[in-house]
Scaffold this active site. Structure first.
Site, short mmCIF file in Angstrom:
data_model
loop_
_atom_site.label_atom_id
_atom_site.label_comp_id
_atom_site.label_asym_id
_atom_site.label_seq_id
_atom_site.Cartn_x
_atom_site.Cartn_y
_atom_site.Cartn_z
N LEU A 95 0.83 -1.21 0.00
CA LEU A 95 0.00 0.00 0.00
C LEU A 95 0.86 1.26 0.00
CD1 LEU A 95 -0.55 1.98 2.75
CD2 LEU A 95 -1.07 -0.25 3.68
N ARG A 119 -9.35 -0.63 -1.92
CA ARG A 119 -8.38 -1.73 -2.01
C ARG A 119 -8.47 -2.62 -0.78
NH1 ARG A 119 -2.77 -2.37 -0.57
NH2 ARG A 119 -1.49 -3.39 -2.17
#
Length: 311
Positions: A95, A119
Site C-alpha cells: 500500500l 483496495r
C-alpha cells in the site's frame, strides 16, 4: 542520491499521528481531508482505537498513508522543502506505493485515500475468512522460500508474496498449503516459519477479484506523472507514465512485492540515503539488503527537525 520510502500494512498503531497533529496545523489538515474523503472519522480511530478497528484492512491502509503524507506535508510546508529537490526516487511497500504516488503528486490525497479504502475492502472480500493465510519465513532467501512454497503447494496456491530482504520472505496462499510450509521449514534450511495475523492472503493469485476491482477504480482515477520516478513493487524498476502506473498497481494486488530487489536497484542506481516517512519498518530491511546505505526514519516532530537540518 536519496529515496523517500513509505511503509505498508502492519506499521499501524493506536495513537499514530496524534502527536504530529497536536503540534502542526498542516498535519491536522491532512487527517481532516482524509476523513472528509472517506466520510468517516478515521483519525479518531487512529488516535483512540480500538486496535481491532484500526487493524481492519480497509482502515489500516488509508491510515498508514495519511500518517506518512502528514509527515511529509509538515516537512514541505513548515520546513520549506520540495520533494522533487530532496528525493531522486520514491517507493513504498505494498500500500506504501500509493503513498509514494501521493507524495510525488501523481495522486491527490483524497483520491489516494479512497483508492486505499476500496483496495482494503476488496482484498478482504476476495477470499472468505479462514481460507487463506500468510507466513513469514525467517532466515530464508528467495530461492529457499520458492523451493518451500513449491513443495508445500500440493495443488493449492502457495507463492512468494513479499521478498523483503535477504533474510525475510513472506509466503501467501491457501491456509492448508501455508500451514504445510510452516511445518516444513527446517527441511528447507529455513530458521523459522511464523503464521501472520492477517485476515486475507495478500499478493497471491487468490486476490484476483480485488485486482479486478482495482482495475476498474484506477481506470477512472485521475493520475498525473509523478514529480520523481516511482519504483514499482512488481517491477523493481522506476516508472512514471500514468497508464504504466495504473497497470502495475493492478498487478501488485496479486503479484510479488519485490522490495529487496527494489532497494538494490535504487542502491545500484546511486541512492545512498533512504528516508522512511511515517514508520520504522522498512529501514531494517533496507540495511539488510544494502548495508552501506544510510537509513533515516521520520515519525516525530523531533525527527522532522533533525532531518530538515541534515538535508
Amino acid at each position: 542520491m536519496r529515496a523517500f520510502i513509505f511503509p505498508g500494512q502492519g506499521s499501524q498503531s493506536v495513537g499514530m499521528g496524534k502527536a504530529l497533529a497536536d503540534a502542526s496545523t498542516v498535519a491536522r489538515e491532512v487527517f481532516q481531508e482524509v476523513d472528509e474523503a472517506l466520510g468517516q472519522h478515521l483519525f479518531r480511530v487512529m488516535c483512540e482505537g480500538p486496535e481491532s478497528d484500526l487493524t481492519l484492512t480497509e482502515n489500516a491502509q488509508p491510515a498508514i498513508m495519511a500518517n506518512a503524507i502528514a509527515t511529509l506535508r509538515v516537512m514541505e510546508k513548515e520546513g520549506g522543502i520540495r520533494l522533487a529537490d530532496k528525493a531522486d526516487f520514491v517507493a513504498g511497500h505494498s500500500l506504501g506505493e500509493y503513498t509514494a504516488l501521493c507524495a510525488a503528486q501523481a495522486l491527490d490525497l483524497s483520491t489516494a485515500a479512497r483508492l486505499l479504502k476500496l483496495r482494503g475492502r476488496a482484498m478482504q472480500a476476495a477470499v472468505p475468512v479462514g481460507e487463506g493465510a500468510m507466513a513469514a519465513l525467517l532466515g530464508a532467501d528467495i530461492e529457499k522460500a520458492q523451493a518451500l512454497a513449491d513443495a508445500a503447494a500440493e495443488g493449492e496456491i502457495c507463492t512468494v508474496a513479499n521478498d523483503n530482504d535477504p533474510t525475510q520472505v513472506v509466503i501467501s496462499g491457501h491456509r492448508g498449503a501455508i500451514e504445510r510450509a510452516v511445518a516444513m521449514v527446517k527441511d528447507h534450511g529455513i530458521k523459522r516459519g511464523v503464521l501472520l495475523p492477517v485476515s486475507a492472503p495478500f499478493h497471491c493469485p487468490l486476490m484476483q477479484p480485488a485486482a479486478d476491482a482495482m482495475a476498474q477504480a484506477l481506470a477512472q482515477a485521475e493520475m498525473r506523472g509523478p514529480l520523481v520516478p516511482v519504483y514499482a513493487n512488481v517491477l523493481a524498476a522506476p516508472i512514471a507514465a500514468p497508464d504504466d502506473i495504473r497497470a502495475r498497481l493492478v498487478e501488485q494486488v496479486t503479484g510479488r512485492v519485490r522490495w529487496r530487489e527494489s532497494v538494490m536497484a535504487m542502491f545500484d542506481a546511486g541512492v545512498t540515503e533512504f528516508v522512511e516517512l511515517g514508520g520504522k519498518v522498512l529501514g531494517p530491511m533496507v540495511k539488510r539488503s544494502a548495508p552501506d546505505a544510510t537509513v533515516t526514519s521520520i515519525i516525530t516532530m523531533d525527527d522532522i527537525e533533525a532531518a530538515l537540518a541534515g538535508f
